[in-house]
Design a protein around this motif. Structure first.
Motif, PDB file in Angstrom:
ATOM      1  N   LYS A  18       0.649  -1.242  -0.020  1.00 29.50           N
ATOM      2  CA  LYS A  18       0.079   0.044   0.184  1.00 29.50           C
ATOM      3  C   LYS A  18       0.803   1.386  -0.013  1.00 29.50           C
ATOM      4  O   LYS A  18       0.341   2.405  -0.467  1.00 29.50           O
ATOM      5  N   SER A  19       2.032   1.183   0.593  1.00 26.37           N
ATOM      6  CA  SER A  19       2.818   2.544   0.796  1.00 26.37           C
ATOM      7  C   SER A  19       3.337   3.037  -0.607  1.00 26.37           C
ATOM      8  O   SER A  19       3.738   3.944  -0.944  1.00 26.37           O
ATOM      9  N   LEU A  20       3.289   1.901  -1.484  1.00 25.04           N
ATOM     10  CA  LEU A  20       3.879   2.446  -3.031  1.00 25.04           C
ATOM     11  C   LEU A  20       2.836   2.944  -3.719  1.00 25.04           C
ATOM     12  O   LEU A  20       3.111   3.359  -4.758  1.00 25.04           O
ATOM     13  N   ILE A  21       1.520   2.848  -3.374  1.00 27.99           N
ATOM     14  CA  ILE A  21       0.431   3.539  -4.101  1.00 27.99           C
ATOM     15  C   ILE A  21       0.332   4.762  -3.444  1.00 27.99           C
ATOM     16  O   ILE A  21      -0.708   5.206  -2.615  1.00 27.99           O
ATOM     17  N   THR A  22       0.826   5.905  -4.245  1.00 32.52           N
ATOM     18  CA  THR A  22       0.984   7.027  -3.764  1.00 32.52           C
ATOM     19  C   THR A  22      -0.019   8.201  -4.399  1.00 32.52           C
ATOM     20  O   THR A  22      -0.086   9.230  -3.766  1.00 32.52           O
ATOM     21  N   THR A  23      -0.705   7.493  -5.475  1.00 30.71           N
ATOM     22  CA  THR A  23      -1.892   8.610  -6.123  1.00 30.71           C
ATOM     23  C   THR A  23      -2.997   7.774  -6.202  1.00 30.71           C
ATOM     24  O   THR A  23      -3.114   6.668  -6.293  1.00 30.71           O
TER      25      THR A  23
END
Length: 90
Positions: A18-23
């Protein structure tokens, strides 16, 4: 890999941090992938059995691909002979 108790098969687990889903655009892409996999029912397409999430990850439970990652497989060989490609689709 994990044994799914309902289908009694060894399945793969695709995790998306989830932390890589920034937008919101990236989140929409994850949602779209899940929706498409839920709709597709074909013997040549990886089947989605289950999805869930925890605090850190989205998890997709799918069939295991016999050949691994198809894109890597094709790039490594640069080209597939017709007979091999045809057998991969069955």
């Amino acid at each position: 890999m994990v044994m799914h108790k309902l289908v009694m098969k060894v399945l793969a687990m695709k995790t998306i941090k989830k932390s890589l889903i920034t937008t919101s655009n990236l989140f929409d892409k994850v949602e779209t992938e899940i929706k498409i996999l839920q709709l597709l029912k074909h013997p040549s397409i990886i089947k989605l059995y289950d999805t869930f999430e925890n605090q850190d990850y989205f998890v997709l439970v799918t069939d295991i691909s016999e050949y691994g990652d198809l894109l890597k497989y094709v790039r490594k060989r640069r080209r597939l002979k017709e007979g091999l490609a045809k057998n991969m689709m069955v």
